[in-house]
Design a protein around this motif. Structure first.
Motif, mmCIF file in Angstrom:
data_model
loop_
_atom_site.group_PDB
_atom_site.id
_atom_site.type_symbol
_atom_site.label_atom_id
_atom_site.label_comp_id
_atom_site.label_asym_id
_atom_site.label_seq_id
_atom_site.Cartn_x
_atom_site.Cartn_y
_atom_site.Cartn_z
ATOM 1 N N VAL A 1 -26.395 116.539 35.309
ATOM 2 C CA VAL A 1 -26.300 115.085 35.436
ATOM 3 C C VAL A 1 -25.111 114.570 34.662
ATOM 4 C CG1 VAL A 1 -27.585 112.918 35.195
ATOM 5 C CG2 VAL A 1 -28.839 115.064 35.305
ATOM 6 N N LYS A 2 -24.427 113.576 35.226
ATOM 7 C CA LYS A 2 -23.427 112.837 34.454
ATOM 8 C C LYS A 2 -23.614 111.358 34.704
ATOM 9 C CE LYS A 2 -19.873 116.054 33.266
ATOM 10 N NZ LYS A 2 -18.610 116.683 33.686
ATOM 11 N N LYS A 3 -23.253 110.587 33.693
ATOM 12 C CA LYS A 3 -23.466 109.147 33.782
ATOM 13 C C LYS A 3 -22.305 108.476 33.071
ATOM 14 C CE LYS A 3 -26.194 106.255 31.280
ATOM 15 N NZ LYS A 3 -27.092 106.057 30.263
ATOM 16 N N SER A 4 -21.795 107.415 33.628
ATOM 17 C CA SER A 4 -20.683 106.738 32.961
ATOM 18 C C SER A 4 -20.868 105.244 33.059
ATOM 19 C CB SER A 4 -19.363 107.117 33.630
ATOM 20 O OG SER A 4 -18.311 106.431 32.994
ATOM 21 N N ARG B 1 -24.650 110.448 38.474
ATOM 22 C CA ARG B 1 -24.433 111.498 39.465
ATOM 23 C C ARG B 1 -25.270 112.713 39.093
ATOM 24 N NH1 ARG B 1 -18.775 113.334 40.560
ATOM 25 N NH2 ARG B 1 -19.682 113.414 42.646
ATOM 26 N N PRO C 1 -17.385 112.031 35.992
ATOM 27 C CA PRO C 1 -18.512 111.123 35.776
ATOM 28 C C PRO C 1 -18.435 109.875 36.664
ATOM 29 C CG PRO C 1 -16.937 110.907 33.974
ATOM 30 C CD PRO C 1 -16.428 112.015 34.867
#
Ligand SMILES: Cc1ncc(C[n+]2csc(CCOP(=O)(O)OP(=O)(O)O)c2C)c(N)n1
Ligand code: SF4
Ligand code: SF4
Lengths: 594, 192
Positions: free
Chosen positions: B34-37, B54, B62
């Motif tokens: 997981v990535k988060k921005s 994502r 991200p």
């Protein structure tokens, strides 16, 4: 908080703090600034780390240097422009080296999400000759802090970790480790190392040059600089978050992924360049890697295609390099057409103590030098009450300069506005300069007892430390008097009448004067003012628009009749609009609402 | 394995950050990378805010590319059209039916577009408009708007086991607000 082997979802900033904890760091100091602020806030949560808010970045830097000399592994963290403030001790710390490890985090802001410029602080590494790491995700952020601590002690140098907003404020999965117990190191008198008299510094400079050659060898074999073999046609050199964006657009290309970006790994690069047909450098802002590539005599595609302004993302990289057949095109988006979408800029909160000040300055038609904080929004509509904003502390000295240039033409009209945190950061020296050099403008210190802009960090006016312990509260009035300002007046910015009178008196004063507006930021949890209900009698509204000059988001013009309405979902009943409403349409109850 | 992209947008103070945290946490629990921005900073002061989340087998950037979001989850109607260009051709906009006027509109110098769901449909953008704010107020606290919207979103994310949502809420929400938020999630689920 050990959780070895466990995985956590951490922001780059949280990961840096975690890495510092795992690496046995004992001391941390910083002045807040977006996007670095949370690093210290996270560090403050570890019992083993003594973390504190400094008054500015220079005092923070000097304090961590002292702590590192005296044997505590230390870290400081600042936004990019913060390093300008701390630059003096920063450069010389490169000469003296350290004793226990020193890690210096610079958090840059490509895209200016919350900054006054877009400087690329990687250039500082080259200039100060300090090794630098550029993490490209949270896991690397943590790992690189640990590597930095090791290198710092092995090579006797402070080490830079350079992040950007997209690394600091993006989150990813990170594997946690244990805390290392750092051995105690004694602080011994060593004049040849710690006292930079000219003759000594001369020798230290030679040491730095030798250290740089050794660091270059290290960079060539660093685990953080690696070749990822792929399509030979395209060889992409990149670092930081740009690496991640480039991977989205060119999943099959060959990559030279740079994690330790100063000194540049020249030998590794030569090997890579020999493997690929085209070399492309993908990096945000300055051509930092590109210059190293060109210095190595290799032709490349760089800033002539990749924009130097703003941050990068996969879409921008695709646009710049779509001539390469390998670039992965995005799906075509459906656009909303034929509608005007109004922008939504930030505004001063309902109940903000700064609002009445800008209302009054505009009313008095003052020339206002501004500063940096929530109150910078006073430059925007409907306040339109600022003529300059340069950097923290500049309001007072900009005003002094304006007086020197305009003399009588500006006397009686010139005001500098500065928040209390900014005043303590770098306004006090400017005020002393003003007194000494016979300035006479009015300085308004907006004391909301917190550093609000960056998310409410305590400062010497708050009575609390980063760790939540009680602290002595600064007496700003006494400070101004001690600097030589004889006329210092404190006023409640919600008392508009008194505020206007006070500012008028100060403007007429032939001596420099200070007005301190005192009222806490409305968002402070500890601030619980009584609520006296504000209401509007729409029959009495004459559509004069006076209330709208306050720029309160809770006040709306009804498009049907052009009269004001109060949006009670947002109104906090501060009463300011009732005070400016001359026909008495808006009124405030005199008894507390139940 | 495919990547799922969710773009959350709204107005500072609406609770988008907790919502994106919960989505990321569930996705991680479900075994995804997981990535988060997101950009804070000025966000607190009523500006427009956006979070990218994502998840999939392995996530590089991200940031979601334009035209690649599976779902745009908007906390406010105007923000839904501002960010709709991130949606993929077969994606869907889920928006709360709340309107928060930007300063230029409340001051009378600009107009708030009328009938936003229709504007989206006219541009062939699939959308669901739900009165999540009404539900939150009905439950007694506007602040649980974010979790009501998560309940709506959960329907569209079959790859995340519904048990995980409640597990995450239990972990991330303060004890005294837990009951309210669990109800908010169920209410959102029922709305969809
Ligand atoms: C050199 C430097 N350090 C840090 C910052 C980040 N920053 C912007 S405004 C501000 C402080 C604002 O506090 P204050 O002056 O009290 O005003 P407030 O926001 O509370 O109204 C900080 C730390 C900066 N812009 N420049
Ligand atoms: S955070 Fe505080 S100081 Fe900043 S705009 Fe809001 S009320 Fe004003
Ligand atoms: S009382 Fe007036 S100025 Fe104060 S928050 Fe309410 S509408 Fe805004």
């Amino acid at each position: 908080m050990t959780h070895k082997g466990k995985k956590a979802f951490l922001s780059g900033n949280a990961a840096i703090a975690r890495g510092a904890w795992e690496a046995g760091i004992r001391f941390a100091s910083a002045y807040p600034g977006t996007p670095s602020t949370e690093i210290l806030e996270f560090l403050g949560k570890y019992d083993e780390i003594d973390a504190q808010w400094a008054v500015n970045e220079k005092t923070a830097m000097e304090t961590v240097i002292g702590a590192a000399y005296a044997g505590a592994r230390s870290i400081c963290a600042q936004k990019h422009v913060g390093l300008n403030v701390a630059a003096d001790p920063f450069f010389t710390a490169s000469y003296t080296g350290i004793n226990a490890a020193l890690v210096i985090v610079t958090a840059d802001d490509p895209g200016l999400h919350s900054s006054q410029n877009e400087q690329d602080n990687r250039n500082y590494a080259r200039m100060a000759k300090m090794p630098m790491f550029e993490p490209s995700n949270s896991q690397e952020a943590k790992d690189m802090v640990k590597a930095a601590v090791k290198i710092s002690e092995e090579y006797d140098t402070p080490v830079i970790i350079r992040t950007t907003t997209r690394i600091s404020h993006s989150e990813g999965v990170v594997e946690l480790g244990e805390r290392e117990n750092a051995p105690e190191r004694e602080f011994e008198r060593n004049m040849g190392k710690y006292c930079v008299l000219p003759a000594i510094a001369k020798k230290l400079h030679e040491k730095v040059e030798k250290r740089t050659s050794k660091l270059e060898e290290l960079s060539n074999k660093s685990e953080f600089n690696r070749i990822e073999k792929g399509d030979k046609k395209l060889g992409i050199i990149t670092s930081g978050v740009s690496y991640q964006h480039a991977k989205e657009v060119f999943p099959n290309a060959s990559f030279l992924k740079i994690g330790m970006s100063w000194p540049f790994p020249s030998e590794l690069f030569q090997k890579f360049a020999a493997m690929v047909e085209n070399v492309i450098v993908i990096e945000e802002n300055d051509p930092f890697l590109e210059m190293a590539v060109k210095a190595a005599g290799v032709e490349c595609i760089g800033k002539e295609k990749i924009p130097a302004c703003s941050e990068l993302n996969p879409d921008i990289i695709y646009e710049a390099l779509k001539d390469f057949a390998e670039a992965k095109a995005p799906k075509s988006a459906k656009l909303v057409s034929g509608v005007n979408i109004p922008v939504r800029p930030p505004v001063l909160c309902p109940g903000c103590p700064h609002r009445g000040v800008f209302y009054t300055l505009r009313k008095l038609n003052c020339t206002v030098t501004g500063d940096i904080g929530c109150y910078s929004l006073g430059a925007l509509a409907p306040h339109n009450a600022m003529h300059s904003i340069v950097c923290m502390g500049a309001s007072i000295t900009n005003a002094l300069g304006i007086e020197k240039a305009m003399k009588d033409k500006i006397h009686g009209k010139l005001v500098a506005v500065i928040g209390e945190s900014t005043f303590m950061h770098s306004g006090m020296t400017g005020l002393l300069d003003t007194v000494y050099n016979k300035g006479r403008h009015v300085t308004i210190i907006l004391d909301n007892s917190i550093t609000a802009m960056t998310g409410h960090q305590p400062n010497p006016a708050s009575g609390k430390t980063l760790k939540g312990e009680p602290a002595k509260v600064v007496n700003l009035e006494a400070v101004c008097k001690a600097l030589g300002v004889d006329h210092v007046t404190c006023v409640d910015p919600f008392d508009l009448k008194q505020l206007e009178e006070t500012i008028k008196t100060a403007l007429a004063d032939p001596e420099p004067s200070v007005v301190i507006t005192k009222r806490p930021c409305f968002l402070l949890k500890s601030y619980k003012p009584k609520t006296y209900k504000v209401s509007i009698n729409r029959e009495k509204c004459v559509k004069c628009g006076m209330c709208m000059k306050l720029g309160c988001p809770a006040l709306e013009i009804n498009p049907e009749d052009g009269k004001t309405v109060i949006n009670y979902a947002l109104c906090v009943h501060c009463g300011l609009c009732a005070k400016v409403c001359r026909p008495g349409a808006i009124t405030q109850a005199t008894e507390e609402a139940k | 394995m495919t990547t799922t992209n969710i773009l959350l947008c709204g107005v500072g103070g609406q609770g988008t950050l907790l919502a994106s945290n919960l989505i990321a946490d569930c996705a991680m629990k479900a075994g995804f990378d997981v990535k988060k921005s997101e950009i804070h900073g000025m966000a607190q002061r009523g500006g427009s805010v956006v979070s990218h989340v994502r998840f999939g087998e392995s996530i590089a950037s991200p940031i979601i590319r334009k035209g690649e979001a599976d779902i745009v989850l908007s906390f406010e109607e105007l923000e839904a059209i501002r960010w709709a260009e991130f949606l993929k051709p077969d994606g869907i906009v889920i928006t709360n039916s709340q309107k928060i006027l930007p300063m230029s509109v409340s001051a009378g110098s600009e107009k708030y577009p009328e009938n936003i769901p229709e504007i989206l449909s006219r541009s062939s953008i699939a959308n669901i408009c739900v009165d999540a704010i009404g539900k939150a107020i009905e439950l007694g606290n506007q602040k649980c708007l974010n979790v009501v919207l998560l309940g709506v979103l959960a329907h569209k994310l079959p790859m995340i086991d519904s048990i995980l949502w409640k597990e995450s809420i239990k972990e991330k929400v303060p004890q005294k607000l837990l009951d309210l938020n669990l109800k908010a999630f169920d209410a959102g689920w029922a709305l969809a």
